[in-house]
Design a protein around this motif. Sequence first.
Motif, PDB file in Angstrom:
ATOM      1  N   LYS A  81      52.935 -50.563   4.571  1.00 35.19           N
ATOM      2  CA  LYS A  81      51.579 -50.582   5.092  1.00 35.19           C
ATOM      3  C   LYS A  81      51.557 -50.063   6.521  1.00 35.19           C
ATOM      4  CE  LYS A  81      49.969 -54.374   2.162  1.00 35.19           C
ATOM      5  NZ  LYS A  81      49.357 -55.728   2.124  1.00 35.19           N
ATOM      6  N   LYS A  82      50.469 -49.380   6.865  1.00 33.78           N
ATOM      7  CA  LYS A  82      50.340 -48.840   8.217  1.00 33.78           C
ATOM      8  C   LYS A  82      50.301 -49.959   9.253  1.00 33.78           C
ATOM      9  CE  LYS A  82      48.073 -44.451   7.125  1.00 33.78           C
ATOM     10  NZ  LYS A  82      49.062 -43.595   7.821  1.00 33.78           N
ATOM     11  N   THR A  83      49.638 -51.057   8.934  1.00 34.53           N
ATOM     12  CA  THR A  83      49.586 -52.227   9.806  1.00 34.53           C
ATOM     13  C   THR A  83      49.878 -53.470   8.975  1.00 34.53           C
ATOM     14  OG1 THR A  83      47.186 -52.495   9.477  1.00 34.53           O
ATOM     15  CG2 THR A  83      47.903 -51.159  11.353  1.00 34.53           C
ATOM     16  N   SER A  84      50.355 -54.505   9.627  1.00 37.60           N
ATOM     17  CA  SER A  84      50.742 -55.726   8.914  1.00 37.60           C
ATOM     18  C   SER A  84      49.560 -56.398   8.226  1.00 37.60           C
ATOM     19  CB  SER A  84      51.393 -56.708   9.894  1.00 37.60           C
ATOM     20  OG  SER A  84      50.493 -57.018  10.956  1.00 37.60           O
ATOM     21  N   LYS A  85      48.371 -56.260   8.788  1.00 37.94           N
ATOM     22  CA  LYS A  85      47.193 -56.919   8.221  1.00 37.94           C
ATOM     23  C   LYS A  85      46.311 -55.966   7.419  1.00 37.94           C
ATOM     24  CE  LYS A  85      46.907 -60.429  11.866  1.00 37.94           C
ATOM     25  NZ  LYS A  85      46.037 -61.046  12.899  1.00 37.94           N
ATOM     26  N   GLY A  86      46.631 -54.690   7.450  1.00 40.34           N
ATOM     27  CA  GLY A  86      45.800 -53.710   6.749  1.00 40.34           C
ATOM     28  C   GLY A  86      46.253 -53.497   5.311  1.00 40.34           C
ATOM     29  N   SER A  87      45.498 -52.675   4.617  1.00 38.67           N
ATOM     30  CA  SER A  87      45.802 -52.375   3.212  1.00 38.67           C
ATOM     31  C   SER A  87      46.201 -50.910   3.001  1.00 38.67           C
ATOM     32  CB  SER A  87      44.589 -52.691   2.332  1.00 38.67           C
ATOM     33  OG  SER A  87      43.453 -51.932   2.744  1.00 38.67           O
ATOM     34  N   ARG A  88      46.043 -50.094   4.041  1.00 40.32           N
ATOM     35  CA  ARG A  88      46.373 -48.674   3.912  1.00 40.32           C
ATOM     36  C   ARG A  88      47.887 -48.482   3.892  1.00 40.32           C
ATOM     37  NH1 ARG A  88      43.394 -44.962   8.093  1.00 40.32           N
ATOM     38  NH2 ARG A  88      44.362 -43.428   6.699  1.00 40.32           N
ATOM     39  N   ILE A  89      48.337 -47.579   3.002  1.00 42.63           N
ATOM     40  CA  ILE A  89      49.758 -47.328   2.815  1.00 42.63           C
ATOM     41  C   ILE A  89      50.211 -46.152   3.681  1.00 42.63           C
ATOM     42  CG2 ILE A  89      51.553 -46.765   1.139  1.00 42.63           C
ATOM     43  CD1 ILE A  89      50.314 -49.528   0.793  1.00 42.63           C
ATOM     44  N   ASP A  90      51.354 -46.313   4.328  1.00 43.75           N
ATOM     45  CA  ASP A  90      51.943 -45.243   5.125  1.00 43.75           C
ATOM     46  C   ASP A  90      52.717 -44.315   4.192  1.00 43.75           C
ATOM     47  OD1 ASP A  90      53.057 -43.579   6.977  1.00 43.75           O
ATOM     48  OD2 ASP A  90      54.272 -45.109   7.975  1.00 43.75           O
ATOM     49  N   CYS A  91      52.262 -43.093   4.049  1.00 42.93           N
ATOM     50  CA  CYS A  91      52.872 -42.133   3.110  1.00 42.93           C
ATOM     51  C   CYS A  91      53.722 -41.082   3.810  1.00 42.93           C
ATOM     52  CB  CYS A  91      51.780 -41.447   2.282  1.00 42.93           C
ATOM     53  SG  CYS A  91      50.905 -42.559   1.162  1.00 42.93           S
ATOM     54  N   SER A  92      54.144 -41.339   5.033  1.00 42.46           N
ATOM     55  CA  SER A  92      54.967 -40.370   5.745  1.00 42.46           C
ATOM     56  C   SER A  92      56.367 -40.327   5.144  1.00 42.46           C
ATOM     57  CB  SER A  92      55.040 -40.731   7.230  1.00 42.46           C
ATOM     58  OG  SER A  92      55.606 -42.014   7.412  1.00 42.46           O
ATOM     59  N   VAL A  93      56.973 -39.137   5.199  1.00 42.91           N
ATOM     60  CA  VAL A  93      58.340 -38.947   4.727  1.00 42.91           C
ATOM     61  C   VAL A  93      58.969 -37.847   5.572  1.00 42.91           C
ATOM     62  CG1 VAL A  93      57.486 -37.399   2.907  1.00 42.91           C
ATOM     63  CG2 VAL A  93      59.812 -38.327   2.773  1.00 42.91           C
ATOM     64  N   GLY A  94      60.079 -38.155   6.251  1.00 47.21           N
ATOM     65  CA  GLY A  94      60.692 -37.174   7.136  1.00 47.21           C
ATOM     66  C   GLY A  94      59.722 -36.714   8.199  1.00 47.21           C
ATOM     67  N   THR A  95      59.552 -35.404   8.330  1.00 48.65           N
ATOM     68  CA  THR A  95      58.602 -34.833   9.286  1.00 48.65           C
ATOM     69  C   THR A  95      57.262 -34.488   8.639  1.00 48.65           C
ATOM     70  OG1 THR A  95      59.526 -32.631   8.869  1.00 48.65           O
ATOM     71  CG2 THR A  95      60.442 -33.868  10.723  1.00 48.65           C
ATOM     72  N   GLY A  96      57.102 -34.859   7.373  1.00 50.12           N
ATOM     73  CA  GLY A  96      55.866 -34.559   6.652  1.00 50.12           C
ATOM     74  C   GLY A  96      55.236 -35.810   6.096  1.00 50.12           C
ATOM     75  N   THR A  97      54.509 -35.634   5.009  1.00 50.56           N
ATOM     76  CA  THR A  97      53.830 -36.764   4.374  1.00 50.56           C
ATOM     77  C   THR A  97      53.654 -36.494   2.883  1.00 50.56           C
ATOM     78  OG1 THR A  97      51.841 -38.157   4.456  1.00 50.56           O
ATOM     79  CG2 THR A  97      51.535 -35.825   4.799  1.00 50.56           C
ATOM     80  N   TRP A  98      53.540 -37.580   2.114  1.00 51.52           N
ATOM     81  CA  TRP A  98      53.198 -37.472   0.702  1.00 51.52           C
ATOM     82  C   TRP A  98      51.681 -37.496   0.597  1.00 51.52           C
ATOM     83  CZ3 TRP A  98      56.759 -35.774  -2.295  1.00 51.52           C
ATOM     84  CH2 TRP A  98      58.090 -36.173  -2.175  1.00 51.52           C
ATOM     85  N   GLN A  99      51.095 -36.348   0.298  1.00 47.12           N
ATOM     86  CA  GLN A  99      49.644 -36.215   0.217  1.00 47.12           C
ATOM     87  C   GLN A  99      49.173 -36.470  -1.208  1.00 47.12           C
ATOM     88  OE1 GLN A  99      47.411 -35.598   2.750  1.00 47.12           O
ATOM     89  NE2 GLN A  99      45.836 -35.955   1.218  1.00 47.12           N
ATOM     90  N   GLY A 100      48.275 -37.449  -1.378  1.00 50.18           N
ATOM     91  CA  GLY A 100      47.775 -37.757  -2.708  1.00 50.18           C
ATOM     92  C   GLY A 100      46.919 -36.636  -3.275  1.00 50.18           C
ATOM     93  N   LYS A 117      49.369 -44.478 -12.438  1.00 50.12           N
ATOM     94  CA  LYS A 117      50.213 -43.346 -12.082  1.00 50.12           C
ATOM     95  C   LYS A 117      49.461 -42.454 -11.106  1.00 50.12           C
ATOM     96  CE  LYS A 117      52.225 -39.183 -14.204  1.00 50.12           C
ATOM     97  NZ  LYS A 117      52.415 -38.456 -15.485  1.00 50.12           N
ATOM     98  N   LYS A 118      50.075 -42.186  -9.949  1.00 45.88           N
ATOM     99  CA  LYS A 118      49.473 -41.322  -8.940  1.00 45.88           C
ATOM    100  C   LYS A 118      50.384 -40.127  -8.662  1.00 45.88           C
ATOM    101  CE  LYS A 118      47.063 -45.073  -6.531  1.00 45.88           C
ATOM    102  NZ  LYS A 118      46.902 -45.791  -5.232  1.00 45.88           N
ATOM    103  N   ARG A 119      49.743 -39.022  -8.351  1.00 50.00           N
ATOM    104  CA  ARG A 119      50.488 -37.788  -8.068  1.00 50.00           C
ATOM    105  C   ARG A 119      50.375 -37.449  -6.585  1.00 50.00           C
ATOM    106  NH1 ARG A 119      51.875 -32.590 -10.673  1.00 50.00           N
ATOM    107  NH2 ARG A 119      51.579 -30.915  -9.155  1.00 50.00           N
ATOM    108  N   PHE A 120      51.532 -37.085  -5.977  1.00 46.97           N
ATOM    109  CA  PHE A 120      51.585 -36.727  -4.567  1.00 46.97           C
ATOM    110  C   PHE A 120      52.294 -35.378  -4.394  1.00 46.97           C
ATOM    111  CE2 PHE A 120      51.192 -41.268  -4.738  1.00 46.97           C
ATOM    112  CZ  PHE A 120      50.397 -41.613  -3.652  1.00 46.97           C
ATOM    113  N   ARG A 121      51.970 -34.708  -3.282  1.00 45.93           N
ATOM    114  CA  ARG A 121      52.600 -33.437  -2.941  1.00 45.93           C
ATOM    115  C   ARG A 121      53.104 -33.510  -1.496  1.00 45.93           C
ATOM    116  NH1 ARG A 121      48.442 -30.758  -3.189  1.00 45.93           N
ATOM    117  NH2 ARG A 121      47.975 -30.548  -0.974  1.00 45.93           N
TER     118      ARG A 121
END
Length: 219
Positions: A81-100, A117-121
């Motif tokens: 999670k991006k914050t301990s109290k939030g619900s948003r997921i941190d999708c960063s990976v390396g120097t990029g991100t997993w984009q839904g 099932k979700k797809r990311f790029r």
Amino acid sequence: MEAVQFSPPLGYVFDPTDCELVGFYLCNKIANKPVPGIDYSIPQYDLYGSEEPWQIWNFFKQRLGEERDDQDLYFFTQLKKKTSKGSRIDCSVGTGTWQGEDGGREIVNDNMRVGTKKRFRYENKDSDQHGGWIMHEYSLDQHSDYVVCRIRKSEPALKKNKRGKCQEVDSEKKKKRSKVQEVDSEPLPLAVPPATSRTAPTTTMVQQQIQLEDETRGF
């Protein structure tokens, strides 16, 4: 990256269905129930860490002894999670991100929904790996923070990036050659003769001496 020990049997190919990934493998992993071969079929690894997708891919491909890039890899991983109290997921990976790429699709077994099932790029416009990695994320409805993921390599996207980079390099080379040709084609500056006076002609020292002698004879 920590070393992981694998011992897959000769000729082993792991190709589960979506229902098997969620209803069997993920369920048993969360329930901490032993499943034969699960350690090398679906190792546990952080897919939202500092390593790039291709680094993870190359490392586990080598450990698995697989040379085929068309064979997918599977991992258990925990969402962050991006914050301990939030619900948003941190999708960063390396120097990029997993984009839904979608909002998720239902996984149904015997007319009953069991998961999503979700797809990311992979997104990183500064990298030649941009768009070259696809991840499918499978989650149980009861446990949305722990998932199983499938990673695959997108060869068409990577080849497209490579062609684009080559075209950029060729374009830069053409610009440099064009600039050199423009410099070579400029006319050389003409030599300008020294300016001369249009009034009285210049009197040399010899002419002054002759004039002085003539004046002396006149006395």
